[in-house]
Write a protein that holds these residues in place. Structure first.
Motif, mmCIF file in Angstrom:
data_model
loop_
_atom_site.group_PDB
_atom_site.id
_atom_site.type_symbol
_atom_site.label_atom_id
_atom_site.label_comp_id
_atom_site.label_asym_id
_atom_site.label_seq_id
_atom_site.Cartn_x
_atom_site.Cartn_y
_atom_site.Cartn_z
ATOM 1 N N MET A 1 0.622 -1.301 0.240
ATOM 2 C CA MET A 1 0.038 0.013 -0.151
ATOM 3 C C MET A 1 0.730 1.110 0.235
ATOM 4 N N ASN A 2 0.448 2.166 -1.008
ATOM 5 C CA ASN A 2 0.824 3.191 -1.482
ATOM 6 C C ASN A 2 0.496 4.255 0.021
ATOM 7 N N LYS A 3 0.973 4.963 0.979
ATOM 8 C CA LYS A 3 0.044 6.214 1.847
ATOM 9 C C LYS A 3 0.643 7.003 1.316
ATOM 10 N N GLN A 4 1.868 7.694 0.518
ATOM 11 C CA GLN A 4 1.681 8.421 -0.168
ATOM 12 C C GLN A 4 1.365 9.807 -1.028
ATOM 13 N N GLU A 5 0.473 7.923 -2.029
ATOM 14 C CA GLU A 5 -0.639 8.219 -2.624
ATOM 15 C C GLU A 5 -2.133 7.843 -3.007
ATOM 16 N N LEU A 6 -2.098 7.645 -1.157
ATOM 17 C CA LEU A 6 -3.528 7.784 -0.549
ATOM 18 C C LEU A 6 -3.156 9.410 0.478
ATOM 19 N N LEU A 7 -2.440 10.009 1.025
ATOM 20 C CA LEU A 7 -2.022 11.361 1.367
ATOM 21 C C LEU A 7 -2.418 12.107 -0.223
ATOM 22 N N ASN A 8 -1.917 12.172 -1.187
ATOM 23 C CA ASN A 8 -2.101 12.935 -2.468
ATOM 24 C C ASN A 8 -3.451 12.594 -2.417
ATOM 25 N N ILE A 9 -4.317 11.887 -2.571
ATOM 26 C CA ILE A 9 -5.563 12.008 -3.432
ATOM 27 C C ILE A 9 -6.670 12.631 -2.043
ATOM 28 N N ILE A 10 -6.083 12.209 -0.636
ATOM 29 C CA ILE A 10 -6.551 13.174 0.050
ATOM 30 C C ILE A 10 -6.287 14.795 0.589
ATOM 31 N N LYS A 11 -5.144 14.912 -0.135
ATOM 32 C CA LYS A 11 -5.238 16.802 0.349
ATOM 33 C C LYS A 11 -5.255 16.936 -0.849
ATOM 34 N N THR A 12 -5.139 16.857 -2.325
ATOM 35 C CA THR A 12 -6.431 17.116 -3.580
ATOM 36 C C THR A 12 -8.034 17.125 -3.437
ATOM 37 N N LYS A 13 -8.729 16.050 -2.998
ATOM 38 C CA LYS A 13 -9.097 16.540 -2.401
ATOM 39 C C LYS A 13 -10.138 17.301 -1.647
ATOM 40 N N ILE A 14 -9.371 17.076 -0.655
ATOM 41 C CA ILE A 14 -9.359 19.096 0.455
ATOM 42 C C ILE A 14 -9.260 19.921 -0.107
ATOM 43 N N ALA A 15 -8.394 20.616 -1.045
ATOM 44 C CA ALA A 15 -7.828 21.241 -1.930
ATOM 45 C C ALA A 15 -9.144 21.964 -2.938
ATOM 46 N N GLU A 16 -9.768 20.649 -3.385
ATOM 47 C CA GLU A 16 -10.809 20.714 -4.269
ATOM 48 C C GLU A 16 -12.439 21.731 -3.500
ATOM 49 N N LYS A 17 -12.145 20.479 -2.143
ATOM 50 C CA LYS A 17 -13.161 21.368 -1.330
ATOM 51 C C LYS A 17 -13.385 22.667 -0.987
ATOM 52 N N ILE A 18 -11.914 23.385 -1.020
ATOM 53 C CA ILE A 18 -11.761 24.713 -0.445
ATOM 54 C C ILE A 18 -11.578 25.540 -1.359
ATOM 55 N N ARG A 19 -11.380 24.821 -2.709
ATOM 56 C CA ARG A 19 -12.440 26.215 -4.044
ATOM 57 C C ARG A 19 -13.428 26.166 -4.274
ATOM 58 N N TYR A 20 -13.925 24.533 -3.668
ATOM 59 C CA TYR A 20 -15.733 24.817 -3.806
ATOM 60 C C TYR A 20 -16.223 25.629 -2.639
ATOM 61 N N PHE A 21 -16.050 25.930 -1.443
ATOM 62 C CA PHE A 21 -16.576 26.819 -0.550
ATOM 63 C C PHE A 21 -16.126 27.959 -0.861
ATOM 64 N N GLU A 22 -14.994 28.503 -1.115
ATOM 65 C CA GLU A 22 -14.898 29.888 -1.304
ATOM 66 C C GLU A 22 -15.360 30.371 -3.244
ATOM 67 N N THR A 23 -15.685 29.289 -3.808
ATOM 68 C CA THR A 23 -16.772 29.836 -5.099
ATOM 69 C C THR A 23 -18.188 29.942 -4.528
ATOM 70 N N LEU A 24 -18.989 29.298 -4.079
ATOM 71 C CA LEU A 24 -19.486 29.667 -3.059
ATOM 72 C C LEU A 24 -20.408 30.664 -2.322
ATOM 73 N N ILE A 25 -19.183 30.872 -1.389
ATOM 74 C CA ILE A 25 -19.241 32.318 -0.414
ATOM 75 C C ILE A 25 -19.098 33.566 -1.769
ATOM 76 N N ALA A 26 -18.420 33.849 -2.413
ATOM 77 C CA ALA A 26 -18.086 34.621 -3.249
ATOM 78 C C ALA A 26 -19.366 34.941 -3.951
ATOM 79 N N GLU A 27 -19.515 33.901 -4.477
ATOM 80 C CA GLU A 27 -21.126 33.789 -5.556
ATOM 81 C C GLU A 27 -22.354 34.281 -4.779
ATOM 82 N N THR A 28 -22.410 33.703 -3.360
ATOM 83 C CA THR A 28 -23.322 34.087 -2.579
ATOM 84 C C THR A 28 -23.634 35.270 -1.929
ATOM 85 N N ARG A 29 -22.120 35.897 -1.711
ATOM 86 C CA ARG A 29 -21.655 37.511 -1.394
ATOM 87 C C ARG A 29 -21.988 38.590 -2.791
#
Length: 146
Positions: A1-29
């Motif tokens: 099992m490649n834990k670094q690969e898992l960690l990279n997947i998680i980092k990508t998913k979290i970064a996508e969530k952050i961008r998503y929420f920032e965009t939604l907040i800007a659009e709502t404002r």
């Protein structure tokens, strides 16, 4: 099992969530600025509802930022016991202790990502391969830890 690969997947998913929420907040404002009307109370009610939505999105964004902070501290070195950053295989499933993002697939295996704060991890924390733990009246055996 490649834990670094898992960690990279998680980092990508979290970064996508952050961008998503920032965009939604800007659009709502932006939509909040567009709702001006001469309706008085109706306008104030609409503005308040939009502000509550912004507050809710901000809270979710903060949770994602906290997850990102936790992830930055994860060690991908092999583990001998259940701890933050460990990949744990039990007789019931495969769990990666990092951030709670649900199920991910890596190397054709389903892996449940869980937070160190989850009841499941608290029940198995510090245990080693071969040991058992019980949660919700279900006993699981730890088969392997990476």
């Amino acid at each position: 099992m490649n834990k670094q690969e898992l960690l990279n997947i998680i980092k990508t998913k979290i970064a996508e969530k952050i961008r998503y929420f920032e965009t939604l907040i800007a659009e709502t404002r932006a939509s909040s600025n567009d709702t001006k009307s001469s309706m008085g109370d109706k306008y104030e009610t609409g503005r308040e509802m939009l502000q509550q939505e912004i507050n809710n999105l901000q809270r979710q964004l903060n949770e994602s930022l906290n997850q990102q902070s936790v992830i930055q501290k994860i060690n991908t070195e092999p583990s001998e016991k259940v701890q933050n950053g460990a990949l744990v295989k039990t007789d019931k499933g495969l769990f990666y202790i990092a951030a709670s993002l649900g199920e991910i697939v890596s190397e054709n295996q389903k892996i449940m990502t869980v937070s160190a704060e989850s009841p499941l991890v608290k029940a198995m924390y510090g245990k080693k391969a071969g040991e058992e733990f019980t949660i919700n009246n279900i006993t699981q055996t730890i088969l392997n830890i990476w």
